[in-house]
Design an enzyme around this catalytic site. Sequence first.
Site, mmCIF file in Angstrom:
data_model
loop_
_atom_site.group_PDB
_atom_site.id
_atom_site.type_symbol
_atom_site.label_atom_id
_atom_site.label_comp_id
_atom_site.label_asym_id
_atom_site.label_seq_id
_atom_site.Cartn_x
_atom_site.Cartn_y
_atom_site.Cartn_z
ATOM 1 N N THR A 67 0.806 -0.856 -0.030
ATOM 2 C CA THR A 67 -0.178 0.030 -0.374
ATOM 3 C C THR A 67 0.947 1.086 -0.388
ATOM 4 O O THR A 67 2.138 1.712 -0.256
ATOM 5 C CB THR A 67 -0.925 0.391 1.160
ATOM 6 O OG1 THR A 67 -1.952 1.168 1.214
ATOM 7 C CG2 THR A 67 -0.375 0.264 2.446
ATOM 8 N N LYS A 71 3.287 1.218 -4.009
ATOM 9 C CA LYS A 71 3.034 0.296 -4.909
ATOM 10 C C LYS A 71 3.318 0.487 -5.887
ATOM 11 O O LYS A 71 3.691 -0.312 -6.709
ATOM 12 C CB LYS A 71 1.270 1.180 -5.318
ATOM 13 C CG LYS A 71 0.340 0.169 -4.187
ATOM 14 C CD LYS A 71 -1.444 0.614 -4.813
ATOM 15 C CE LYS A 71 -2.110 -0.033 -3.355
ATOM 16 N NZ LYS A 71 -3.395 0.253 -3.210
ATOM 17 N N ASN A 92 -0.083 -3.931 -5.959
ATOM 18 C CA ASN A 92 -0.909 -4.064 -4.452
ATOM 19 C C ASN A 92 -0.114 -6.199 -4.171
ATOM 20 O O ASN A 92 -0.333 -5.618 -2.635
ATOM 21 C CB ASN A 92 -2.326 -3.525 -4.293
ATOM 22 C CG ASN A 92 -3.234 -4.856 -4.815
ATOM 23 O OD1 ASN A 92 -3.273 -5.641 -5.676
ATOM 24 N ND2 ASN A 92 -4.863 -4.740 -4.343
HETATM 25 P P1 NDP Z 1 -4.790 8.960 -4.950
HETATM 26 O O1 NDP Z 1 -4.270 10.106 -4.081
HETATM 27 O O2 NDP Z 1 -4.331 8.155 -5.971
HETATM 28 O O3 NDP Z 1 -5.576 9.560 -5.516
HETATM 29 C C1 NDP Z 1 -6.369 10.655 -5.093
HETATM 30 C C2 NDP Z 1 -7.644 11.307 -6.208
HETATM 31 O O4 NDP Z 1 -8.824 12.415 -5.805
HETATM 32 C C3 NDP Z 1 -6.948 12.482 -7.057
HETATM 33 O O5 NDP Z 1 -7.296 11.719 -8.369
HETATM 34 C C4 NDP Z 1 -7.350 13.799 -6.774
HETATM 35 O O6 NDP Z 1 -7.560 14.455 -7.611
HETATM 36 C C5 NDP Z 1 -9.075 13.186 -6.138
HETATM 37 N N1 NDP Z 1 -9.505 14.271 -5.291
HETATM 38 C C6 NDP Z 1 -8.814 14.341 -4.065
HETATM 39 N N2 NDP Z 1 -9.983 15.009 -3.221
HETATM 40 C C7 NDP Z 1 -9.967 15.766 -4.275
HETATM 41 C C8 NDP Z 1 -11.447 16.596 -4.358
HETATM 42 N N3 NDP Z 1 -11.372 17.710 -2.639
HETATM 43 N N4 NDP Z 1 -11.804 17.156 -5.327
HETATM 44 C C9 NDP Z 1 -11.929 16.514 -6.202
HETATM 45 N N5 NDP Z 1 -10.920 15.493 -6.168
HETATM 46 C C10 NDP Z 1 -10.528 15.037 -5.701
HETATM 47 O O7 NDP Z 1 -5.734 7.676 -3.355
HETATM 48 P P2 NDP Z 1 -6.200 6.265 -3.989
HETATM 49 O O8 NDP Z 1 -6.819 6.028 -5.822
HETATM 50 O O9 NDP Z 1 -4.609 5.451 -3.813
HETATM 51 O O10 NDP Z 1 -7.453 6.542 -2.976
HETATM 52 C C11 NDP Z 1 -8.952 7.123 -2.998
HETATM 53 C C12 NDP Z 1 -9.692 6.552 -2.218
HETATM 54 O O11 NDP Z 1 -9.611 5.354 -2.833
HETATM 55 C C13 NDP Z 1 -9.154 6.629 -0.817
HETATM 56 O O12 NDP Z 1 -9.751 6.522 -0.107
HETATM 57 C C14 NDP Z 1 -8.712 4.434 -0.098
HETATM 58 O O13 NDP Z 1 -9.114 4.325 0.795
HETATM 59 C C15 NDP Z 1 -9.932 4.138 -1.278
HETATM 60 N N6 NDP Z 1 -9.666 3.110 -1.793
HETATM 61 C C16 NDP Z 1 -10.579 1.973 -1.503
HETATM 62 C C17 NDP Z 1 -10.516 0.678 -2.002
HETATM 63 C C18 NDP Z 1 -11.347 -0.338 -1.083
HETATM 64 O O14 NDP Z 1 -11.287 -1.301 -1.577
HETATM 65 N N7 NDP Z 1 -13.063 -0.037 -1.196
HETATM 66 C C19 NDP Z 1 -8.732 0.205 -1.798
HETATM 67 C C20 NDP Z 1 -8.437 1.489 -2.567
HETATM 68 C C21 NDP Z 1 -7.792 2.982 -2.801
HETATM 69 P P3 NDP Z 1 -6.391 15.332 -8.189
HETATM 70 O O15 NDP Z 1 -5.395 14.059 -9.606
HETATM 71 O O16 NDP Z 1 -6.639 16.630 -9.210
HETATM 72 O O17 NDP Z 1 -5.434 15.978 -6.974
#
Ligand code: NDP
Length: 283
Positions: A67, A71, A92
Site C-alpha cells: 500500500t 505500489k 498491490n
Molecule cells: P490518490 O491520492 O492516488 O488519488 C486521489 C484522487 O482523488 C485524485 O484523482 C485526486 O484528484 C482526487 N481528489 C482528492 N481530493 C479531491 C477533491 N477535494 N476534489 C476533487 N478531487 C479530489 O488516492 P487513491 O486513488 O489511492 O485512493 C483514493 C481512495 O480510495 C482512498 O480513500 C482509499 O482509501 C480508497 N481505496 C479503497 C479501496 C477499496 O477496496 N474500497 C481500494 C483502494 C483505495 P487530483 O488528481 O486532481 O489531485
Amino acid sequence: MEKNYRAELVGVFGDPVDGNPTGVLEEAGFAAKGLNYRYLTMKVTPDDFDTAMKSLKALHMKGINLTMPHKIAVLPYLDEVSEAAGIIGAVNTVVLRDGKLIGDNTDGKGFVQALKNENISPAGKNIAILGAGGASKAIAVECALADAASITIINRSEARGQELVQAILQNTNSSASYLSWSDAVSIPARTDILINATSIGLHPNIHDQPDINYDTITPDMVVSDVIFNPAITPFLTEAGKRGAKTISGLGMLVCQGALNFTIWTGVEAPYDIMYEALKKEFE
Ligand code: NDP
C-alpha cells in the site's frame, strides 16, 4: 506425524499502515478455513523498502500486499506482472511462486467482483469515474478489460485525467474520455455506473461529499464508492435519494482481500465470513 509449528506468512508493507484493516478480514478467512497463515501489518518506510522486499525470500513468505507509498516502487523487484497491473503501472499484491515474485493489482478486480456479486457486469456499460488516482486507475482499467463500452474520467487535474484516458485507449478496446471537474459537475447523460474513486468522505472527513450536480443522478444508475470507512458515505446517501442503486466500498475491499487470499493459499475464500469480520470494524 511430526507437527508443523511454522506459520505461512503474508501481510502488507506500507507507511502509514496502522489504520489498514485488511489483516482483520484475512485472519478471519484463515481461521475459518483452518489455515496456519498469519497476516502481518508492517510499517515499512521508503528507505527500508529494499531490505523489506529482500526479506520476503529470506523469511520464505507466501506473498505481500503493498500500500501507500510502495505500489509503484515494487515494480523493479518483480519477475512477472499481470496484464492489468502492467497497464495500471502499480501492484498491490505479490505472490512468491517457484522462487519468482509475481505481481498483480486486485483493487480493480475486487471492484468488478463486487459488481458481479450484485449481478451487475461492466460489459457494454457507460462508466463515469470521479478521480484519476490509484483506485480510479485500477477500476478504470479492469472495467475496460471487462469490455465496458466507455469510460469517462472526471478529475480536477487534467494531466492526470488525460494520462489515464490514454492508458485505456492504448491498451483496451473501451472508448475513454476526460471531463474537466468544474464546480457541481454534471454526470454525463447515459451513464450506467458512477463511481467515486476519490478520497472525499474518508474518515475523519465523513461529512464531505464530491462536488457534483446530484440531480443528474438518475434511478437507472448504479452508484458506487471506494470509501469503506464509513461504509455509507453522504455521496451514496444522496445517490440513494435519487433512486439509484448504491454499492459501498466495503464489498470492493473484501473482494480484493478474497482474491489475495486465494492467490496466496490456493483455497477458495470464505467471503461472507471475511465481510462480516470487516463490517464489525466499522460499526
Ligand atoms: P490518490 O491520492 O492516488 O488519488 C486521489 C484522487 O482523488 C485524485 O484523482 C485526486 O484528484 C482526487 N481528489 C482528492 N481530493 C479531491 C477533491 N477535494 N476534489 C476533487 N478531487 C479530489 O488516492 P487513491 O486513488 O489511492 O485512493 C483514493 C481512495 O480510495 C482512498 O480513500 C482509499 O482509501 C480508497 N481505496 C479503497 C479501496 C477499496 O477496496 N474500497 C481500494 C483502494 C483505495 P487530483 O488528481 O486532481 O489531485
